[in-house]
Structure formats: structure tokens, C-alpha cells
Design a protein around this motif. Sequence first.
Motif, PDB file in Angstrom:
ATOM      1  N   THR A 170     -14.853  65.660  48.695  1.00  0.00           N
ATOM      2  CA  THR A 170     -16.028  65.958  49.684  1.00  0.00           C
ATOM      3  C   THR A 170     -17.175  65.361  48.698  1.00  0.00           C
ATOM      4  N   GLN A 171     -18.417  64.927  49.505  1.00  0.00           N
ATOM      5  CA  GLN A 171     -19.570  64.653  48.581  1.00  0.00           C
ATOM      6  C   GLN A 171     -20.809  64.740  49.662  1.00  0.00           C
ATOM      7  N   ARG A 172     -22.000  64.544  48.990  1.00  0.00           N
ATOM      8  CA  ARG A 172     -23.296  64.976  49.750  1.00  0.00           C
ATOM      9  C   ARG A 172     -24.128  63.896  49.053  1.00  0.00           C
ATOM     10  N   PRO A 173     -25.146  63.214  49.677  1.00  0.00           N
ATOM     11  CA  PRO A 173     -26.050  62.620  49.302  1.00  0.00           C
ATOM     12  C   PRO A 173     -26.884  63.283  48.037  1.00  0.00           C
ATOM     13  N   THR A 174     -27.262  62.653  47.145  1.00  0.00           N
ATOM     14  CA  THR A 174     -28.043  63.423  46.064  1.00  0.00           C
ATOM     15  C   THR A 174     -29.740  63.043  46.545  1.00  0.00           C
ATOM     16  N   THR A 185     -27.226  58.432  43.856  1.00  0.00           N
ATOM     17  CA  THR A 185     -27.140  58.374  45.198  1.00  0.00           C
ATOM     18  C   THR A 185     -25.959  59.247  45.888  1.00  0.00           C
ATOM     19  N   LYS A 186     -25.216  59.872  45.072  1.00  0.00           N
ATOM     20  CA  LYS A 186     -24.316  60.773  45.731  1.00  0.00           C
ATOM     21  C   LYS A 186     -23.872  61.858  44.618  1.00  0.00           C
ATOM     22  N   ILE A 187     -23.486  63.004  45.176  1.00  0.00           N
ATOM     23  CA  ILE A 187     -22.859  64.094  44.339  1.00  0.00           C
ATOM     24  C   ILE A 187     -21.401  64.092  44.933  1.00  0.00           C
ATOM     25  N   ALA A 188     -20.246  63.597  44.201  1.00  0.00           N
ATOM     26  CA  ALA A 188     -19.102  63.818  45.009  1.00  0.00           C
ATOM     27  C   ALA A 188     -18.252  64.837  44.050  1.00  0.00           C
ATOM     28  N   VAL A 222     -21.103  70.967  47.598  1.00  0.00           N
ATOM     29  CA  VAL A 222     -20.217  70.459  47.322  1.00  0.00           C
ATOM     30  C   VAL A 222     -19.009  71.429  46.754  1.00  0.00           C
ATOM     31  N   THR A 268     -13.883  53.373  42.317  1.00  0.00           N
ATOM     32  CA  THR A 268     -14.761  54.341  42.971  1.00  0.00           C
ATOM     33  C   THR A 268     -14.196  55.825  42.417  1.00  0.00           C
TER      34      THR A 268
END
Length: 323
Positions: free
Chosen positions: A31-35, A14-17, A51, A294
Amino acid sequence: MPTDLVAALDIGGTKIAGALVDDRGRILLRTQRPTPAREDGDTVMRAVEDVLGELAAGEPWAQVRAVGIGSAGPVDASAGTVSPVNVPGWRGYPLVERVRAATHGLPVELVGDGVAMTAAEHWQGAARGHDNALCMVVSTGVGGGLVLGGSLHPGPTGNAGHIGHICVDLDGDPCPCGARGCVERIASGPNIARRALDAGWRPGPDGDTSAAAVAMAARAGDPVATASFDRAAQALAAGIAATATLVEIDIAVIGGGVAMAGDVLFAPLRRALRDYAALSFVRQLTVAPALMGTDAGLVGAAAAALRAFPDPAVPRLRSAVNG
């Protein structure tokens, strides 16, 4: 400004942090982006590069000496590749090579997400001070990692300690991994909910059929919901006891969404351990909830990189990613 920094990536479905982490485990920038999990592999990689690019844009990047990656698996650390079940575009994807190229040659350490969580809990969390530990993530799946003799033990491919696919029911349901009766097939959140629904549990007016909703019902005394969590706890206890018997761990740390059920899970788990961990050298085994929350993936990926590349003299590249 700290002078011993690593970049950390926590890659899931779901995410790339991403974060910059110092050698005391402090996150200085994140930072993060949706996967884009349903897209092709290169599209997913561009999200990873975004990222890294954001991390590289600040002045602290000049001090970064390595990159640690904790990725959903399976991973193959020896080959530098990943094949996350929930990212179909990555099958044998050369993630280490691509991250090394994106960071202009920084050394890269890859581990599975369960191993990353273990590294974090051993460094900063509930397994701190324990030389022999199993740390587990019980959520949509069940993963884990090992600390043996005071050191993280990822194994040759970065998957050691993957307790979710220990068989605890010889004639159990088929597991997507190809085996039967795996811990994950019984104790993961979706399987706790599935079993409760199959046995007649019905959700409330909101229609929530998640494991969290089953936990709430169990807490209120629903016998079917309680039985589903008891079965999950029994499977976890059997897997933990088997691991303890093999390698003499003295603590099992459990995190992930299912662990948030609290005593609905931990009370029957501790009771079941008394039955399964029966030999004298494993009777003192303790179970504790994870503490890192998290941030575990990021802090653990950083810990793995610091362990793999301990020499501060590793050349630090000052170029921005993709710059």
C-alpha cells in the motif's frame, strides 16, 4: 500462510510505501500514501501510521515480527532519527520510536534509502552473489550503499556508501551539502539538465527540460546533451573507482531514473572507469544496471530488518496498528 514476515516502509519525498515481505523477498501485500512533505512532522507521521494501519488490517499481520524502514536521508540509525532534505517537518524526527509505538513494540530497523536499495540488489538483484559491491541510486540526488565481506555495511548511522557526496572536483561548484564538486552536483538528473541548458541545449516543442529529455537528445546525437552525460559519467566513474580502491568492491550497480538513459550513461561510464580504476586490484571492476526497480526500497528495507532481527522466536504481536 508464510510464518516469517516483516513489514517494510519506503519513505521518500513524494510517497510513503509499505509492504509485508516474506523471508524469500516476496511482497505479499502493499500500500502507499502520498507524502505530505510540506506539512508539519506529525502530519507526515500520520501518513506513515495510515500505511501501517492498512498493512495491519489483514490476517498476515499476525505473523509480522519486525519492521524495516528505508528512508530518504540523512538518517541516524544509532539515534533512530531521520532528517530528510525533502521533508522539512522531519528534522531529527524520532521515527523509530514512533513506528515502534504504532506497531505496539515491534523491533524496528532503520537505514537510508541508498542502503535499502543496496540490500535489495544484493539479496535479489544485480549484486546477488557478489561479496563486495557498491550499489547506487542516481536520480534527483545520488545515494548508495555498500556490501562488504558478503554482508550489508550500513555503518553506525545507516549512511555508509553515500557516494553522492564524495568530492570528485576540488574546485567544482558548491554543493548544497556544504562541500564542493560532489558526485551529486555533477551526476544527478537535475544537474545533468542544468549543465546541458547552460551550454546551449534547448528542449523540443514539449518544453521538457528533464534529464530524460537530455538523454533522448543525446541518443539522437546532440553534442551538447552528449557532453553533459559524458561529464556525469566521468564523475560517477571517479567516485566508483575511489570506492573500489578503498574497499575492493568488484561490482558497481546503478539504478534510479538517470540509469534509465541506458548506454547514453553506461557506455561513457565504462570508458571513464578504464582511466580511473587503473590499479591492478580494481581493473576487473564491472558496472551493471540495477534490477529491482521500484520495489528496491521495500525489499531492501525488509532485508535490513531480517538481517537485524534474524531470530524467528521474536514475539509476534497480533494487535492491529492503532487498534
